[in-house]
Motif scaffolding. Structure first.
Motif, PDB file in Angstrom:
ATOM      1  N   GLN A 437       0.834  -1.209   0.000  1.00  0.00           N
ATOM      2  CA  GLN A 437       0.000   0.000   0.000  1.00  0.00           C
ATOM      3  C   GLN A 437       0.868   1.258   0.000  1.00  0.00           C
ATOM      4  OE1 GLN A 437      -2.379  -0.897   3.467  1.00  0.00           O
ATOM      5  NE2 GLN A 437      -4.197  -1.281   2.214  1.00  0.00           N
ATOM      6  N   TYR A 440       2.390   1.626  -3.418  1.00  0.00           N
ATOM      7  CA  TYR A 440       1.390   2.071  -4.399  1.00  0.00           C
ATOM      8  C   TYR A 440       1.154   3.575  -4.266  1.00  0.00           C
ATOM      9  CZ  TYR A 440      -2.831   1.834  -7.299  1.00  0.00           C
ATOM     10  OH  TYR A 440      -3.756   1.999  -8.304  1.00  0.00           O
ATOM     11  N   ARG A 444       2.331   6.905  -6.840  1.00  0.00           N
ATOM     12  CA  ARG A 444       1.429   7.970  -7.302  1.00  0.00           C
ATOM     13  C   ARG A 444       1.834   9.334  -6.742  1.00  0.00           C
ATOM     14  NH1 ARG A 444       0.778   4.142 -10.323  1.00  0.00           N
ATOM     15  NH2 ARG A 444      -1.202   3.050 -10.529  1.00  0.00           N
ATOM     16  N   GLY A 458      -8.731   7.411   6.446  1.00  0.00           N
ATOM     17  CA  GLY A 458      -9.771   6.649   5.763  1.00  0.00           C
ATOM     18  C   GLY A 458     -10.334   5.576   6.670  1.00  0.00           C
ATOM     19  N   LYS A 461     -12.586   7.340   9.390  1.00  0.00           N
ATOM     20  CA  LYS A 461     -13.455   8.398   8.874  1.00  0.00           C
ATOM     21  C   LYS A 461     -14.827   8.406   9.541  1.00  0.00           C
ATOM     22  CE  LYS A 461     -14.598   7.708   4.692  1.00  0.00           C
ATOM     23  NZ  LYS A 461     -14.346   7.356   3.295  1.00  0.00           N
TER      24      LYS A 461
ATOM     25  N   PHE B  84       0.120  -0.952 -12.430  1.00  0.00           N
ATOM     26  CA  PHE B  84       0.374  -2.204 -11.708  1.00  0.00           C
ATOM     27  C   PHE B  84      -0.324  -3.398 -12.352  1.00  0.00           C
ATOM     28  CE2 PHE B  84       2.253  -1.201  -7.419  1.00  0.00           C
ATOM     29  CZ  PHE B  84       2.554   0.121  -7.699  1.00  0.00           C
ATOM     30  N   PRO B  87      -3.288  -3.948  -9.057  1.00  0.00           N
ATOM     31  CA  PRO B  87      -3.476  -2.688  -8.319  1.00  0.00           C
ATOM     32  C   PRO B  87      -3.898  -2.961  -6.867  1.00  0.00           C
ATOM     33  CG  PRO B  87      -4.479  -2.541 -10.484  1.00  0.00           C
ATOM     34  CD  PRO B  87      -4.090  -3.977 -10.291  1.00  0.00           C
ATOM     35  N   ILE B  88      -3.376  -2.142  -5.950  1.00  0.00           N
ATOM     36  CA  ILE B  88      -3.515  -2.406  -4.515  1.00  0.00           C
ATOM     37  C   ILE B  88      -4.820  -1.804  -3.974  1.00  0.00           C
ATOM     38  CG2 ILE B  88      -2.402  -2.078  -2.275  1.00  0.00           C
ATOM     39  CD1 ILE B  88      -0.734  -3.756  -4.205  1.00  0.00           C
ATOM     40  N   GLU B  89      -5.452  -2.519  -3.066  1.00  0.00           N
ATOM     41  CA  GLU B  89      -6.687  -2.023  -2.450  1.00  0.00           C
ATOM     42  C   GLU B  89      -6.373  -1.178  -1.215  1.00  0.00           C
ATOM     43  OE1 GLU B  89      -9.150  -5.361  -1.502  1.00  0.00           O
ATOM     44  OE2 GLU B  89      -9.262  -6.043  -3.587  1.00  0.00           O
ATOM     45  N   ILE B  90      -7.083  -0.062  -1.070  1.00  0.00           N
ATOM     46  CA  ILE B  90      -6.971   0.723   0.160  1.00  0.00           C
ATOM     47  C   ILE B  90      -8.377   0.962   0.710  1.00  0.00           C
ATOM     48  CG2 ILE B  90      -6.091   2.807   1.274  1.00  0.00           C
ATOM     49  CD1 ILE B  90      -3.960   2.994  -0.793  1.00  0.00           C
ATOM     50  N   PRO B  91      -8.811   0.161   1.676  1.00  0.00           N
ATOM     51  CA  PRO B  91     -10.161   0.308   2.223  1.00  0.00           C
ATOM     52  C   PRO B  91     -10.327   1.660   2.926  1.00  0.00           C
ATOM     53  CG  PRO B  91      -9.132  -1.758   2.945  1.00  0.00           C
ATOM     54  CD  PRO B  91      -8.064  -0.939   2.305  1.00  0.00           C
ATOM     55  N   GLY B  92     -11.515   2.220   2.823  1.00  0.00           N
ATOM     56  CA  GLY B  92     -11.815   3.455   3.553  1.00  0.00           C
ATOM     57  C   GLY B  92     -11.420   4.727   2.814  1.00  0.00           C
ATOM     58  N   VAL B  93     -10.525   4.611   1.846  1.00  0.00           N
ATOM     59  CA  VAL B  93     -10.090   5.789   1.094  1.00  0.00           C
ATOM     60  C   VAL B  93     -10.771   5.738  -0.279  1.00  0.00           C
ATOM     61  CG1 VAL B  93      -8.119   7.000   0.090  1.00  0.00           C
ATOM     62  CG2 VAL B  93      -7.880   5.820   2.286  1.00  0.00           C
ATOM     63  N   THR B  94     -11.641   6.693  -0.551  1.00  0.00           N
ATOM     64  CA  THR B  94     -12.324   6.652  -1.843  1.00  0.00           C
ATOM     65  C   THR B  94     -11.334   6.924  -2.968  1.00  0.00           C
ATOM     66  OG1 THR B  94     -12.889   8.981  -1.858  1.00  0.00           O
ATOM     67  CG2 THR B  94     -14.502   7.505  -0.858  1.00  0.00           C
ATOM     68  N   PHE B  98      -8.163   9.584  -3.203  1.00  0.00           N
ATOM     69  CA  PHE B  98      -6.821   9.139  -3.565  1.00  0.00           C
ATOM     70  C   PHE B  98      -6.311   9.925  -4.777  1.00  0.00           C
ATOM     71  CE2 PHE B  98      -3.819   6.333  -5.738  1.00  0.00           C
ATOM     72  CZ  PHE B  98      -2.944   6.056  -4.702  1.00  0.00           C
ATOM     73  N   LEU B 142     -10.726   2.759  -2.930  1.00  0.00           N
ATOM     74  CA  LEU B 142      -9.761   2.488  -3.986  1.00  0.00           C
ATOM     75  C   LEU B 142      -9.554   0.994  -4.232  1.00  0.00           C
ATOM     76  CD1 LEU B 142      -7.727   3.914  -5.922  1.00  0.00           C
ATOM     77  CD2 LEU B 142      -5.999   3.467  -4.176  1.00  0.00           C
ATOM     78  N   ASN B 143      -9.945   0.556  -5.424  1.00  0.00           N
ATOM     79  CA  ASN B 143      -9.750  -0.818  -5.901  1.00  0.00           C
ATOM     80  C   ASN B 143     -10.467  -1.896  -5.091  1.00  0.00           C
ATOM     81  OD1 ASN B 143      -8.115  -0.168  -8.126  1.00  0.00           O
ATOM     82  ND2 ASN B 143      -6.320   0.004  -6.799  1.00  0.00           N
ATOM     83  N   GLU B 155      -6.228   2.361 -13.332  1.00  0.00           N
ATOM     84  CA  GLU B 155      -4.794   2.633 -13.513  1.00  0.00           C
ATOM     85  C   GLU B 155      -4.583   3.617 -14.661  1.00  0.00           C
ATOM     86  OE1 GLU B 155      -3.742   1.163 -10.472  1.00  0.00           O
ATOM     87  OE2 GLU B 155      -1.906   0.863 -11.604  1.00  0.00           O
TER      88      GLU B 155
END
Lengths: 488, 246
Positions: A437, A440, A444, A458, A461, B84, B87-94, B98, B142-143, B155
């Motif tokens: 994470q 990634y 970016r 997040g 939140k 990628f 692609p990596i998941e980030i829970p809670g972050v729209t 991002f 995200l993802n 991506e």
């Protein structure tokens, strides 16, 4: 160095060493005799010019305390506390009670200014900040309470508990220890015996409190415990939102903070109680810091009443705290929103109790635990329904986020139902900020600190959204600061 | 423009890249093909600055500046983009949050004025419409729970927003059906211009039907063993790697 290792290092470096409020104020103080004895209790009571019934009340609590044992069930470790090495009362000299702003020692005003707490009414009124009335408690005394007059126009009583004991004994006698009995637990008995100051709030029937009320607690003196006592009463059909903040200087020895907070919501009343707890957490090796042993409980006494707890816990070496709701009135609602962040060697055992007694009562628990460094972070919660509590509803969500490999997260939910119509739901997740994470985000253009802030914000939140506006931005920043540098 | 020279990289004492060199000029598209384990993904990760690799020798230059001493985020803001494979998941972050954080980081690093929120929204709407991405997708975390096609389109959306100079696509075609593949390839083709260059890592000739490469390289044992034009990919598709691996 892999990203997470580096993160953990950054957390170690910055999170604890940069405790912003670690300085102390030099003031002449008056202290009680060292140790916990009847003499100490008499001294405190006399200092506060309390009526005889209050002293008797305290001495009764002391007797109960002597017969009780320190609780050992929490997932925390600390050396046993020697109550005879500690001072139970310390106050800046010449402060006998809250005064008007003009009379307050300028040194004290400077202290609060440095802490960013608005004590000057005019400044706030000029429209830069929204209205917040503040009760400032410094060690064992309340030094000033702002906006008292404006509030009293609406019949609202907002003052220190010491004043309330003198000026509103009928209310105090009726409600004090009606939610948290003296012998409820070891620390509540201790607090009842030696409590020094705190806030008192009474909202009359059908009144919506026009501003946020808040108390700001500061521990300053060395070797001194702080024993705050807060009582909030929302009479029928009233509403109040109350905020609480706390800081302490950086010291090598541990200090004790044992508070009792009681909330009473009568028919159709609503209390929203928010805490941002940022006591000194100790240094990166776990030396020093506050022991935060707190009993907070709200009683939804009337029909359709509502009590909502929101807490952001980032400080303290050891935290033992379970803000709870007794859902006594039919259709009453209890809520608990929590963010608990532990770093370096901090230990947290925190959660809530939702006790469903009335019919059609409902409760909601959202708990977000974030552990970093070598810390231990436990959620402990009880949801129970009485046999007469028809249609009790609860939804619980407990999420834990781990940063690094040396910390731990624990979830200990107790669910007890004695009524077959109860519907209790429990959801729990545990996740970790991964190197992938971080990479990634980095790819970016988002650097490691901002990436952690982004991910953590997040993650919590849902709870941050529950805080009053005035606190939300601060809390969001605090979440960032306690985990890495600063968040924009 | 983008030059990798004599790059030798190991992971836990295993040499993955072995004296690898590649020169990419402005506007060029280079395809890299090769059997599993030849070091293609390692190359992509090392270029982007992923940790856990030990660079023993060599240089990676973008416009004459060595990237090896820079952190991943600095390489990104200097104009390197990696799409990628997973692609990596980030829970809670729209996704939207991002994208905004990412774009703001780029603007700040390049001393550009950060877009106002309405301008940012307009830009995202425009770019996502081109990739057939609807509003509901960018409002999701995200993802998280994205289909394979949604992840890859996301991506390409980020690539379009960040306006990079050199884009590395790491097996972007994996996990895509024909329609999604066409959509992603169109997205990439829309971004082609005389300045922006691409390195397309793939197992299959199929992607190269849509994204026409200027050069095709065969990678094996950590280095390039054969270079040709797009006919090389067709040849490979027919006869496999055996003719080239000795």
């Amino acid at each position: 160095m892999p990203a997470v290792k580096e993160t953990v290092k950054q957390v170690d470096d910055i999170g604890v060493d940069k405790y912003k409020f670690g300085w102390s104020t030099d003031l002449e103080t008056e202290t009680a005799p060292i140790g916990l004895t009847e003499e100490t209790i008499k001294f405190i009571s006399k200092k506060k010019n309390e009526p005889e019934w209050m002293l008797e009340w305290r001495l009764d609590a002391y007797q109960r305390f002597l017969s009780m044992k320190e609780p050992e069930w929490a997932k925390v470790n600390y050396p046993s506390i020697n109550y005879n090495d500690m001072y139970f009362y310390s106050a800046p000299k010449d402060v006998d009670g809250p005064k008007s702003l003009d009379e307050v020692d300028p040194e004290l005003l400077k202290t609060y200014d440095k802490l960013g707490i608005p004590l000057k009414e005019q400044e706030i009124l000029s429209g830069v900040k929204s209205n917040i009335a503040v009760d400032a408690v410094f060690d064992s005394v309340s030094v000033v309470t702002t906006f008292k007059e404006k509030l009293s126009e609406e019949g609202i009583i907002f003052c220190s508990i010491s004043e309330a004991i003198k000026d509103h004994p009928e209310l105090v006698r009726k409600y004090l220890s009606s939610v948290v009995p003296k012998s409820d637990n070891y620390y509540s008995a201790l607090n009842s015996a030696v409590f020094t100051d705190g806030s008192f709030v009474y909202i009359p029937p059908n009144t919506r409190c026009p501003m946020e009320l808040s108390t700001y607690f500061r521990i300053n003196a060395e070797n001194t415990g702080q024993f705050e006592r807060t009582l909030v009463i929302a009479d029928k059909g009233s509403y109040v939102s109350y905020l609480e903040g706390c800081t302490a200087p950086q010291r090598d020895e541990n200090q004790l903070h044992a508070a009792v907070v009681e909330l009473v919501a009568l028919e159709n009343a609503e209390i929203k109680y928010s805490t941002v707890q940022n006591w000194y957490p100790g240094d990166e090796n776990g030396v020093g810091g506050i022991y935060n042993f707190v009993t907070k409980r709200g009683d939804c006494r009337g029909k359709n009443s509502k009590i909502s707890w929101t807490q952001v816990e980032t400080g303290s070496a050891v935290t033992w705290k379970y803000p709870s709701c007794i859902l006594r009135g039919d259709n009453s609602v209890g809520e608990f929103y929590s963010i608990a962040i532990s770093n370096s060697y901090q230990q947290i055992d925190s959660g809530t109790k939702m006790v469903h007694l009335g019919k059609n009562t409902s409760s909601k628990i959202i708990s977000k635990g974030i552990s970093a460094g070598h810390s231990s972070n436990a959620y402990r919660g009880l949801v129970s329904s009485h046999r007469r509590a028809e249609n009790a509803r609860n939804f619980t969500q407990c999420d834990s986020l781990l940063i690094g490999n040396k910390c731990s997260a624990h979830t200990v939910p107790y669910i007890e139902t004695k009524n077959s119509t109860s519907v209790f739901e429990h959801e729990a997740t545990t996740s970790k900020i991964s190197d992938d994470q971080i990479f990634y985000c980095g790819q970016r253009g988002i650097n490691i600190e901002d990436a952690i802030a982004l991910i953590v914000n997040g993650f919590c939140k849902e709870v941050l959204q529950e805080l009053p506006m005035e606190f939300a931005v601060e809390a969001q920043k605090l979440v960032g600061i306690s985990l890495e540098g600063s968040v924009g | 423009m983008f030059n990798v020279s004599n790059l030798t990289v190991s992971v836990e004492d295993n040499e993955i890249l072995n004296n690898f060199s590649l020169d990419v000029g402005p506007g060029e598209v280079h395809a890299i093909m090769g059997p599993n384990g030849s070091g293609k993904s390692t190359l992509a990760h090392v270029c982007a600055g992923k940790e856990d690799y030990t660079v023993l020798n060599g240089e990676i230059n973008l416009n004459g500046e060595d990237l090896l001493d820079l952190e991943a985020d600095e390489r990104s803001t200097k104009g390197l983009f990696l799409a990628f494979q997973y692609p990596i998941e980030i829970p809670g972050v729209t996704t939207l949050t991002f994208l905004k954080s990412s774009l703001e980081a780029h603007y700040k690093a390049n001393n550009k004025e950060v877009l106002s929120t309405p301008d940012f929204m307009k830009l995202v709407k425009k770019k996502s419409a081109e990739l057939n991405i609807d509003d509901s997708m960018i409002k999701r975390p995200l993802n998280v729970g994205f289909s394979g096609g949604e992840k890859k389109r996301n991506e390409i959306l980020q690539m379009a927003l960040l306006d990079p100079e050199i884009c590395i696509l790491d097996e972007t075609d994996s996990g895509l059906d024909i329609d999604a593949l066409r959509l992603v390839a169109e997205g990439v083709n829309n971004l082609r211009n005389e300045k922006r260059s691409f390195i397309v890592i793939t197992h299959y000739q199929r992607l190269l039907d849509y994204i026409k490469p200027d050069f095709v390289h065969i990678m094996y044992n950590g280095k390039i063993i054969e270079t040709g034009d797009s006919s090389l990919a067709l040849e490979l598709e027919k006869s496999g790697y055996n003719n080239y691996i000795k």
